[in-house]
Design an enzyme around this catalytic site. Structure first.
Site, PDB file in Angstrom:
ATOM      1  N   CYS A 195     -14.474   1.800  -5.738  1.00  0.00           N
ATOM      2  CA  CYS A 195     -13.145   1.201  -5.604  1.00  0.00           C
ATOM      3  C   CYS A 195     -13.361  -0.068  -4.789  1.00  0.00           C
ATOM      4  O   CYS A 195     -13.733   0.007  -3.615  1.00  0.00           O
ATOM      5  CB  CYS A 195     -12.215   2.172  -4.878  1.00  0.00           C
ATOM      6  SG  CYS A 195     -10.623   1.449  -4.431  1.00  0.00           S
TER       7      CYS A 195
ATOM      8  N   CYS B  24     -11.624  -0.804  16.143  1.00  0.00           N
ATOM      9  CA  CYS B  24     -12.767  -1.091  15.252  1.00  0.00           C
ATOM     10  C   CYS B  24     -13.542  -2.309  15.778  1.00  0.00           C
ATOM     11  O   CYS B  24     -12.942  -3.322  16.135  1.00  0.00           O
ATOM     12  CB  CYS B  24     -12.251  -1.356  13.837  1.00  0.00           C
ATOM     13  SG  CYS B  24     -13.592  -1.693  12.687  1.00  0.00           S
TER      14      CYS B  24
ATOM     15  N   CYS C  20     -12.266  -8.516  11.337  1.00  0.00           N
ATOM     16  CA  CYS C  20     -11.516  -8.908  10.139  1.00  0.00           C
ATOM     17  C   CYS C  20     -10.143  -9.468  10.563  1.00  0.00           C
ATOM     18  O   CYS C  20      -9.336  -8.731  11.155  1.00  0.00           O
ATOM     19  CB  CYS C  20     -11.337  -7.707   9.211  1.00  0.00           C
ATOM     20  SG  CYS C  20     -12.861  -6.774   8.987  1.00  0.00           S
TER      21      CYS C  20
ATOM     22  N   ARG D 219      -5.232  -1.834  -8.990  1.00  0.00           N
ATOM     23  CA  ARG D 219      -4.195  -1.253  -8.133  1.00  0.00           C
ATOM     24  C   ARG D 219      -3.361  -2.327  -7.430  1.00  0.00           C
ATOM     25  O   ARG D 219      -3.903  -3.197  -6.744  1.00  0.00           O
ATOM     26  CB  ARG D 219      -4.797  -0.301  -7.090  1.00  0.00           C
ATOM     27  CG  ARG D 219      -3.710   0.354  -6.231  1.00  0.00           C
ATOM     28  CD  ARG D 219      -4.235   1.420  -5.285  1.00  0.00           C
ATOM     29  NE  ARG D 219      -5.017   2.406  -5.997  1.00  0.00           N
ATOM     30  CZ  ARG D 219      -6.276   2.729  -5.683  1.00  0.00           C
ATOM     31  NH1 ARG D 219      -6.867   2.150  -4.671  1.00  0.00           N
ATOM     32  NH2 ARG D 219      -6.923   3.624  -6.387  1.00  0.00           N
TER      33      ARG D 219
ATOM     34  N   CYS E 155      -6.740  -7.640  10.014  1.00  0.00           N
ATOM     35  CA  CYS E 155      -6.628  -6.195  10.231  1.00  0.00           C
ATOM     36  C   CYS E 155      -6.033  -5.806  11.583  1.00  0.00           C
ATOM     37  O   CYS E 155      -6.552  -6.189  12.647  1.00  0.00           O
ATOM     38  CB  CYS E 155      -7.998  -5.547  10.071  1.00  0.00           C
ATOM     39  SG  CYS E 155      -7.870  -3.740  10.149  1.00  0.00           S
TER      40      CYS E 155
ATOM     41  N   CYS F 133     -11.016  10.026  -2.213  1.00  0.00           N
ATOM     42  CA  CYS F 133     -11.547   8.679  -2.000  1.00  0.00           C
ATOM     43  C   CYS F 133     -11.705   8.499  -0.499  1.00  0.00           C
ATOM     44  O   CYS F 133     -10.896   9.026   0.269  1.00  0.00           O
ATOM     45  CB  CYS F 133     -10.566   7.643  -2.551  1.00  0.00           C
ATOM     46  SG  CYS F 133     -11.097   5.936  -2.230  1.00  0.00           S
TER      47      CYS F 133
ATOM     48  N   CYS G 154      -6.780   9.295  -0.408  1.00  0.00           N
ATOM     49  CA  CYS G 154      -7.748   8.316   0.117  1.00  0.00           C
ATOM     50  C   CYS G 154      -7.745   8.354   1.640  1.00  0.00           C
ATOM     51  O   CYS G 154      -6.695   8.157   2.258  1.00  0.00           O
ATOM     52  CB  CYS G 154      -7.360   6.911  -0.313  1.00  0.00           C
ATOM     53  SG  CYS G 154      -7.142   6.747  -2.073  1.00  0.00           S
TER      54      CYS G 154
END
Ligand code: SAM
Ligand code: DTB
Ligand code: SF4
Length: 343
Positions: free
Chosen positions: A190, A55, A59, A262, A62, A130, A99
């Site tokens: 979400c 990616c 972040c 959640r 991550c 999702c 998801c």
């Protein structure tokens, strides 16, 4: 909208709620929880990574960022049939929402037909869908809505003040815009964050204020505990005090009384007592199944046994489906108990 649903929380008010004696906070959160939900039911979702690693975003938490050297296996966009097979397995173990997550900054035009087909095929199983694919433009949000996507996950992750220390390749404002496009297209939102990244309590409070003061509360609010992954800059960050985590869950419940909160990533490293406390504080949703996107989650058998010990049952929308669903869960529980007794 309920009478205690507000969108104008101030820092002072929330700080006072956050720092009241722990028992008072949990009592307040549980009271509000009971006004809006059955306290003994939780919504269960299963995750699948549909495109893994490489990616371009940075972040710091991550494992999928190309900026860091981690041990994950990169994978291109997976075939629709594999997604469907994984969704069927998730349904068989009793999950109601599937998801799908992609390690993208944003989906490309060429990816959209596959992604839309994934939504349509998972929906055909009768599951809620999702997706979390990164930044969206208006057209992509519309296309996902038309395909029948139920939820879009896009997290704010932390406070606007701390955000720059965690991500530099995408702005907070950009995230807010994606959330607003998703909402405008008619998809449920979400949106939550991650705790334990070295943020202060002020940051945790400011994250919750950002979420609660959105024009509409996200229907789902994932509260993730950082999963520290080798090779990421946050690999060795100090553990967050578990009571701070529980306090944050409780305040999320109080500020967003009608949202599903959640208990998301990080359960693998939490004791069962801590998870039970999070449910008491108002968490009423989990990720279920042995994997999150790239990191481990508790075994489903272990979760079923925990739910049974706590008298918690999975939530389902209508009565007929509820009966069928409880039967699926009961069967999985028998298998789980037999496995535990025999080995
Ligand atoms: N690339 C898309 C995006 O970031 O919007 C979607 C996938 S991304 C992995 C989804 C979310 O997972 C992130 O926003 C973050 O909140 C959460 N996440 C990622 N790595 C995590 C970790 N190590 N611990 C806890 N949560 C994590
Ligand atoms: C969310 O808030 N947590 C999930 C989901 N949304 C996509 C992801 C957690 C990822 C944890 C790290 C991993 O497994 O790669
Ligand atoms: Fe990419 Fe999402 Fe991971 Fe950030 S959180 S690096 S955007 S996959």
């Amino acid at each position: 909208m309920g009478t205690n649903t507000r969108h104008n929380w101030t820092y002072k008010e929330v700080e006072k709620i956050f720092n009241q004696p722990f028992n008072d906070l949990l009592f307040q959160a549980q009271g509000i929880h009971r006004e809006h939900f059955n306290p003994n039911k939780i919504q269960i979702s299963t995750l699948l990574s549909i495109k893994t690693g490489a990616c371009p975003e940075d972040c710091k938490y991550c494992p999928q960022s190309a900026h860091y050297q981690t041990d994950i296996e990169k994978e291109k966009l997976v075939a629709v049939q594999s997604v469907l097979d994984a969704a069927k397995r998730a349904k068989e173990i009793g999950s109601t929402r599937f998801c799908m997550g992609a390690a993208w900054r944003n989906p490309l035009k060429k990816d959209m037909p596959y992604v839309l087909e994934m939504v349509r095929s998972v929906k055909s199983l009768g599951m809620e869908t999702c997706m979390t694919l990164g930044r969206l433009d208006e057209e992509q949000a519309e296309q996902l809505a038309e395909a029948g996507l139920d939820y879009y996950n896009h997290n704010l992750d932390t406070s606007p003040e701390f955000y720059g220390q965690i991500i530099t390749t995408r702005t907070y404002e950009d995230r807010l815009q994606t959330i607003s496009k998703v909402r405008y297209a008619g998809i449920k939102v979400c949106c939550g964050g991650i705790l334990g990244m070295g943020e202060t309590q002020k940051d945790r409070i400011n994250l919750l204020i950002q979420l609660a003061n959105l024009p509409e509360h996200p229907e789902s609010v994932p509260i993730n505990m950082l999963v520290k992954v080798k090779g990421t800059p946050l690999e060795k960050i100090e553990d967050l005090d578990p009571f701070e985590f529980i306090r944050t869950v409780a305040v999320a419940r109080i500020l967003m009384p009608e949202s599903h909160v959640r208990l998301s990533a990080g359960r693998e490293n939490m004791s069962e007592e801590m998870q039970a406390m999070a449910f008491f504080a108002g968490a009423n949703s989990i990720f279920y199944g042995e994997k999150l996107l790239t990191t481990p989650n508790p075994q489903s058998e272990k979760d079923l046994i925990l739910m049974k010990r706590l008298g918690i049952r999975p939530e389902k929308k209508n009565d007929y489906e509820d009966e069928v669903h409880q039967a699926v869960i009961a069967e999985s529980l028998i298998i789980a108990t037999q496995k535990k007794d025999c080995c």
